[in-house]
Enzyme design. Structure first.
Site, PDB file in Angstrom:
ATOM      1  CE  LYS A   1      -1.689   1.627   4.036  1.00 42.99           C
ATOM      2  NZ  LYS A   1      -1.463   3.041   4.367  1.00 42.99           N
ATOM      3  CG  ASN A   2       2.283   2.734   3.542  1.00 39.27           C
ATOM      4  OD1 ASN A   2       1.124   3.053   3.257  1.00 39.27           O
ATOM      5  ND2 ASN A   2       2.690   2.535   4.781  1.00 39.27           N
TER       6      ASN A   2
ATOM      7  NE  ARG B   1       0.743  10.596  10.219  1.00 39.97           N
ATOM      8  CZ  ARG B   1       0.206   9.662   9.444  1.00 39.97           C
ATOM      9  NH1 ARG B   1      -1.036   9.309   9.614  1.00 39.97           N
ATOM     10  NH2 ARG B   1       0.909   9.087   8.504  1.00 39.97           N
TER      11      ARG B   1
ATOM     12  NE  ARG C   1      -7.095   4.298   5.775  1.00 37.44           N
ATOM     13  CZ  ARG C   1      -6.351   5.167   6.425  1.00 37.44           C
ATOM     14  NH1 ARG C   1      -6.599   5.414   7.692  1.00 37.44           N
ATOM     15  NH2 ARG C   1      -5.360   5.786   5.825  1.00 37.44           N
TER      16      ARG C   1
ATOM     17  CG  ASP D   1       3.401   1.573   9.338  1.00 36.22           C
ATOM     18  OD1 ASP D   1       3.036   2.405  10.176  1.00 36.22           O
ATOM     19  OD2 ASP D   1       3.560   1.840   8.126  1.00 36.22           O
TER      20      ASP D   1
ATOM     21  CB  CYS E   1      -3.609  11.552  11.796  1.00 32.35           C
ATOM     22  SG  CYS E   1      -3.530   9.786  11.634  1.00 32.35           S
TER      23      CYS E   1
HETATM   24  C1  EPZ Z   1       4.391   6.988   6.244  1.00 29.40           C
HETATM   25  O1  EPZ Z   1       3.640   8.051   6.795  1.00 29.40           O
HETATM   26  C2  EPZ Z   1       3.455   5.805   6.176  1.00 29.40           C
HETATM   27  N1  EPZ Z   1       2.312   6.134   5.330  1.00 29.40           N
HETATM   28  C3  EPZ Z   1       2.990   5.442   7.571  1.00 29.40           C
HETATM   29  O2  EPZ Z   1       2.175   4.296   7.480  1.00 29.40           O
HETATM   30  C4  EPZ Z   1       4.208   5.119   8.430  1.00 29.40           C
HETATM   31  O3  EPZ Z   1       3.790   4.863   9.751  1.00 29.40           O
HETATM   32  C5  EPZ Z   1       5.162   6.309   8.422  1.00 29.40           C
HETATM   33  O4  EPZ Z   1       5.514   6.662   7.055  1.00 29.40           O
HETATM   34  C6  EPZ Z   1       6.465   6.045   9.169  1.00 29.40           C
HETATM   35  O5  EPZ Z   1       7.096   4.930   8.623  1.00 29.40           O
HETATM   36  C7  EPZ Z   1       2.393   5.964   4.014  1.00 29.40           C
HETATM   37  O6  EPZ Z   1       3.419   5.616   3.460  1.00 29.40           O
HETATM   38  C8  EPZ Z   1       1.166   6.221   3.224  1.00 29.40           C
HETATM   39  P1  EPZ Z   1       6.456  10.388   8.215  1.00 29.40           P
HETATM   40  P2  EPZ Z   1       4.186   9.536   6.759  1.00 29.40           P
HETATM   41  O7  EPZ Z   1       6.337  11.678   7.491  1.00 29.40           O
HETATM   42  O8  EPZ Z   1       4.992   9.731   5.535  1.00 29.40           O
HETATM   43  C9  EPZ Z   1       6.799  13.758  11.572  1.00 29.40           C
HETATM   44  C10 EPZ Z   1       0.206   3.028   7.789  1.00 29.40           C
HETATM   45  O9  EPZ Z   1      -0.324   2.492   8.787  1.00 29.40           O
HETATM   46  N2  EPZ Z   1       6.649  14.787  10.540  1.00 29.40           N
HETATM   47  O10 EPZ Z   1       7.637   9.530   7.946  1.00 29.40           O
HETATM   48  O11 EPZ Z   1       3.031  10.428   6.989  1.00 29.40           O
HETATM   49  C11 EPZ Z   1       5.538  12.928  11.780  1.00 29.40           C
HETATM   50  O12 EPZ Z   1       4.616  13.601  12.592  1.00 29.40           O
HETATM   51  C12 EPZ Z   1       0.778   4.431   7.850  1.00 29.40           C
HETATM   52  O13 EPZ Z   1       0.282   2.457   6.680  1.00 29.40           O
HETATM   53  C13 EPZ Z   1       6.835  16.112  10.894  1.00 29.40           C
HETATM   54  O14 EPZ Z   1       7.117  16.437  12.062  1.00 29.40           O
HETATM   55  O15 EPZ Z   1       5.139   9.541   8.034  1.00 29.40           O
HETATM   56  C14 EPZ Z   1       6.110  11.685  12.413  1.00 29.40           C
HETATM   57  O16 EPZ Z   1       6.316  11.896  13.780  1.00 29.40           O
HETATM   58  C15 EPZ Z   1       0.503   5.108   9.161  1.00 29.40           C
HETATM   59  N3  EPZ Z   1       6.678  17.076   9.937  1.00 29.40           N
HETATM   60  C16 EPZ Z   1       7.455  11.532  11.723  1.00 29.40           C
HETATM   61  O17 EPZ Z   1       7.748  12.824  11.152  1.00 29.40           O
HETATM   62  C17 EPZ Z   1       6.361  16.773   8.649  1.00 29.40           C
HETATM   63  O18 EPZ Z   1       6.240  17.703   7.827  1.00 29.40           O
HETATM   64  C18 EPZ Z   1       7.513  10.501  10.614  1.00 29.40           C
HETATM   65  O19 EPZ Z   1       6.391  10.677   9.764  1.00 29.40           O
HETATM   66  C19 EPZ Z   1       6.206  15.417   8.287  1.00 29.40           C
HETATM   67  C20 EPZ Z   1       6.355  14.439   9.264  1.00 29.40           C
END
Ligand code: EPZ
Length: 430
Positions: free
Chosen positions: A22-23, A131, A409, A317, A126
């Protein structure tokens, strides 16, 4: 609303085919907006999030057909989907669409790079944490974009001649912001260097597809990604890589129930850290020609501590599923979540099945119990809900998991895959 009914106690034996990730599928689909040519993706999982993104891309003008047929007619497994965005008809991604799925915010990268402007709703809060989107904004600004936030929307515009190559070092590793900056930089004037970039396999898969479309990306899979901008991208054909989270989830299910299962069409190298943790619990894991075999016979489940981390660390995850496994270990384990600040909602639901878990800040202490007992539980997010399914498989009696739309999902044909291996799992429609 559908629920999943599980009668626990059976070992799992058989073969489980692993779907496309998915991701990886979501950013790959979004990358189709970068070209007026056709991007064909194979091995796309049939999931609610994919269907939602099909609607969102359609809103921007993408023409989408599934297995050569129109969208919605194709119901087959591991679908091939063709995306053609000949013209971008709208550069706005409205709140009604973006609020349903955070990843849809990522259209900001291709829209800005190709059309010079994008107006994308903030994804909002979320369940698993705040996030924010600050890294996207700072990174796109480093490529010359002018960004304003107004009325819940991010309004981004590129300079007159388009985005310009730049240097951006992520203060924090972000998968989504790495995807977006990599996509945006493909069409920028000049070279972009991204430091402290995410190294997840899904980032590598996206880079591979973008390169097949004519992009010039190097360093994917390391912390420094270099993108040499090109004037335009073409179409390509790309196969979505296997879902490492689905792989790890079923491996943990077998480690918990006992049994012998082959996970087919997957790759152990995508999740070494998680497989090592499962091995330490007492399960045997070996690689086969087309995937992984996992066996747990007789022996109990040993307690193992884990800390989530960006790739190649233990994936957030899989944290909930591993906690499910640890609820029946023979001792005390500690599970520390470092990526999201509120990703422990499964704790209170696992407790309903008899698990003994206490929370202290970002660490959960899990005292293994010898038996879990089925109960009604509620899924609170995608990975939390599947941890309840795993625990239900190893619990005595009936577990009823409600709010199944979370599972839909991210897990393709979950009931079917588990039932074929001897589990009692059925979907109940009210
Ligand atoms: C991706 O989300 C995945 N989603 C998530 O999977 C996964 O948990 C996550 O990466 C971490 O591996 C998809 O790929 C669709 P991040 P993403 O930006 O990209 C912070 C699932 O269950 N952050 O790597 O949204 C954020 O708050 C989902 O399939 C900022 O602070 O995650 C988090 O603490 C859930 N500012 C950390 O970085 C920003 O601008 C990592 O988030 C962006 C992120």
């Amino acid at each position: 609303m559908d629920r999943i009914r599980i009668v626990g106690g059976n070992e799992l034996h058989g073969v489980i085919p692993i779907s496309g990730a998915k991701n990886a599928a979501l950013p790959l689909m979004i990358a189709s907006l970068l070209t007026d040519d056709t991007l064909t993706l194979e091995n796309v999982p049939h999931l609610a999030d994919v269907e939602q993104l099909i609607r969102i891309l359609g809103n921007h003008g993408a023409d989408i057909s599934v297995n050569g047929r129109r969208e919605r007619q194709g119901e087959s497994y591991a679908r091939t989907i063709h995306f053609t965005s000949r013209n971008i008809v709208s550069t706005t991604a409205p709140y009604e669409l973006v609020s349903k799925m955070r990843a849809s915010f990522w259209v900001i990268g291709p829209l800005l790079a190709r059309e010079g402007k994008a107006r994308v709703s903030l994804p909002g809060g979320c369940a698993i944490g705040t996030r924010p989107v600050d890294l996207f904004i700072d990174g796109l600004t480093a490529l010359g974009a002018n960004i304003e936030i107004d009325g819940g929307y991010v309004n981004a515009t590129a300079p007159a001649g388009g985005l310009v190559g730049g240097r951006y070092v992520f203060p924090k590793i972000s998968v989504g912001a790495t995807h977006v900056l990599m996509m945006a930089a493909t069409l920028a004037n000049g070279t972009t260097v991204l430091g402290n970039a995410a190294r997840e396999p899904e980032v590598v898969d996206l880079a591979k597809c973008l390169n097949a479309m004519g992009a010039k990306i190097t360093g994917q899979g390391t912390s420094t990604i270099t993108v040499e901008g090109v004037p335009s991208l073409s179409g390509a054909r790309h196969r979505v890589l296997p879902d490492r989270i689905e792989t790890g989830t079923y491996a943990m299910a077998v480690a918990m129930t006992g049994g012998d299962v082959i996970l087919e069409d997957t790759d152990a190298s995508l999740l070494e850290t998680a497989l090592e943790a499962i091995r330490r619990t007492g399960a045997e894991i070996s690689e086969t020609n087309s995937g992984i075999r996992i066996v747990r016979n007789g022996a109990g489940i040993k307690p193992v501590d884990i800390v989530t981390d960006p790739f190649p660390g233990f994936p957030t995850d899989l944290q909930a599923q591993f906690m499910g496994l640890m609820t029946k270990s023979s001792g005390v384990s500690h599970i520390t979540e470092t990526i999201f600040e509120n990703r422990f909602m499964h704790v209170q639901e696992l407790a309903r099945l008899g698990a003994k878990i206490s929370l202290s800040g970002q660490t959960a202490k899990v005292e293994g119990v010898s038996r879990l007992k089925g109960a009604p539980v509620m899924a609170t997010d995608l990975r939390a809900s599947v941890s309840l399914v795993i625990a239900g498989l190893a619990a005595e009696g009936e577990t009823m998991v409600s709010r199944v739309y979370h599972l839909d999902r991210g897990f393709e044909r979950l009931e079917e895959k588990l039932t074929r291996c001897g589990a009692h799992v059925e979907r109940v429609s009210d």
